[in-house]
Design a protein around this motif. Structure first.
Motif, PDB file in Angstrom:
ATOM      1  N   GLY A  70      35.484  25.359  31.495  1.00 45.02           N
ATOM      2  CA  GLY A  70      36.626  25.003  30.790  1.00 45.02           C
ATOM      3  C   GLY A  70      37.818  24.843  31.694  1.00 45.02           C
ATOM      4  N   PHE A  71      37.892  24.859  32.871  1.00 40.94           N
ATOM      5  CA  PHE A  71      38.925  24.692  33.749  1.00 40.94           C
ATOM      6  C   PHE A  71      39.091  23.416  34.036  1.00 40.94           C
ATOM      7  N   THR A  72      40.284  22.589  34.136  1.00 41.69           N
ATOM      8  CA  THR A  72      40.598  21.227  34.181  1.00 41.69           C
ATOM      9  C   THR A  72      41.203  21.000  35.579  1.00 41.69           C
ATOM     10  N   ASP A  73      41.806  21.776  36.140  1.00 44.56           N
ATOM     11  CA  ASP A  73      42.455  21.568  37.597  1.00 44.56           C
ATOM     12  C   ASP A  73      42.444  22.376  38.432  1.00 44.56           C
ATOM     13  N   VAL A 104      43.650  27.863  41.156  1.00 49.37           N
ATOM     14  CA  VAL A 104      42.817  27.265  39.484  1.00 49.37           C
ATOM     15  C   VAL A 104      43.929  27.853  38.707  1.00 49.37           C
ATOM     16  N   PRO A 105      44.765  27.112  38.227  1.00 51.38           N
ATOM     17  CA  PRO A 105      45.673  27.545  37.158  1.00 51.38           C
ATOM     18  C   PRO A 105      45.027  28.403  35.830  1.00 51.38           C
ATOM     19  N   GLY A 106      45.456  29.184  35.563  1.00 52.78           N
ATOM     20  CA  GLY A 106      44.876  29.969  34.226  1.00 52.78           C
ATOM     21  C   GLY A 106      43.563  30.870  34.440  1.00 52.78           C
ATOM     22  N   ILE A 107      43.161  30.760  35.499  1.00 54.59           N
ATOM     23  CA  ILE A 107      42.001  31.706  35.759  1.00 54.59           C
ATOM     24  C   ILE A 107      42.507  33.212  36.150  1.00 54.59           C
ATOM     25  N   THR A 134      27.840  34.845  53.474  1.00 53.15           N
ATOM     26  CA  THR A 134      28.902  35.859  52.796  1.00 53.15           C
ATOM     27  C   THR A 134      29.884  34.972  52.131  1.00 53.15           C
ATOM     28  N   LEU A 135      30.785  35.559  51.365  1.00 51.84           N
ATOM     29  CA  LEU A 135      31.855  34.696  50.850  1.00 51.84           C
ATOM     30  C   LEU A 135      33.099  35.607  50.750  1.00 51.84           C
ATOM     31  N   GLU A 136      34.199  35.163  51.538  1.00 45.88           N
ATOM     32  CA  GLU A 136      35.734  35.763  51.369  1.00 45.88           C
ATOM     33  C   GLU A 136      36.372  34.669  50.611  1.00 45.88           C
ATOM     34  N   HIS A 137      37.446  35.152  49.581  1.00 44.21           N
ATOM     35  CA  HIS A 137      38.043  33.962  48.818  1.00 44.21           C
ATOM     36  C   HIS A 137      39.504  34.818  48.891  1.00 44.21           C
ATOM     37  N   THR A 138      40.445  33.619  48.599  1.00 40.47           N
ATOM     38  CA  THR A 138      41.671  33.948  48.119  1.00 40.47           C
ATOM     39  C   THR A 138      42.247  33.248  47.005  1.00 40.47           C
ATOM     40  N   LEU A 139      42.447  33.654  45.808  1.00 44.55           N
ATOM     41  CA  LEU A 139      42.897  32.832  44.748  1.00 44.55           C
ATOM     42  C   LEU A 139      44.405  33.172  44.839  1.00 44.55           C
ATOM     43  N   THR A 140      45.098  31.802  44.845  1.00 47.46           N
ATOM     44  CA  THR A 140      46.385  31.733  44.851  1.00 47.46           C
ATOM     45  C   THR A 140      46.924  31.302  43.627  1.00 47.46           C
ATOM     46  N   ALA A 141      48.297  31.646  43.222  1.00 52.51           N
ATOM     47  CA  ALA A 141      48.687  31.480  41.855  1.00 52.51           C
ATOM     48  C   ALA A 141      48.962  29.973  41.290  1.00 52.51           C
TER      49      ALA A 141
END
Length: 141
Positions: A70-73, A104-107, A134-141
């Motif tokens: 359901g994420f759109t952007d 990802v806005p809203g997640i 392996t997976l390293e991730h950064t979720l930015t605002a």
């Protein structure tokens, strides 16, 4: 769906020179050989091509999984670092380390981690590789 690539190697061993091409033409007689694989020669190598395939496959899988949730952007950027290790008398690809930066806005963090882990496990190139992924991730605002 079938995609193809071809390789030609002229000469043998360290003295040989190879060229690789893809069906799409993105690679056309791209140079590869001992010097591009184990030294700093101009051209590509199989591990670099695997890294490109894994980064692009995972990123697309994650994009579709996020859209399905359901994420759109959003923006996703992934780097894959493929490790080639000595294995007895030969070599093996032992690891593909994915590093992801996502906006990802809203997640929220927990939902993002769940979706990203599913994309890592489900991407066709991840399934192909018999290596530690392996997976390293950064979720930015």
């Amino acid at each position: 769906m079938i995609r193809s690539a071809s390789a030609r190697y002229e000469g043998l061993g360290k003295d040989g020179k190879g060229h690789v091409s893809t069906q799409s033409g993105v690679l056309s007689d791209q140079q590869y050989g001992f010097n591009t694989r184990f030294e700093d020669g101009k051209g590509t190598n199989p591990e670099e091509l695997i890294a490109a395939a894994h980064a692009s496959c995972f990123t697309m899988a994650l994009s579709f999984a996020l859209a399905g949730a359901g994420f759109t952007d959003g923006t996703l950027e992934t780097t894959a670092k493929v490790t080639l290790d000595k294995d007895g008398d030969g070599f093996k690809v032992s690891k593909s380390a994915l590093t992801l930066t996502a906006n990802v806005p809203g997640i929220d963090q927990a939902k993002f981690e769940e979706i990203a882990a599913g994309a890592k496990a489900g991407c066709p190139i991840s399934k192909l590789l018999n290596a530690e992924i392996t997976l390293e991730h950064t979720l930015t605002a």
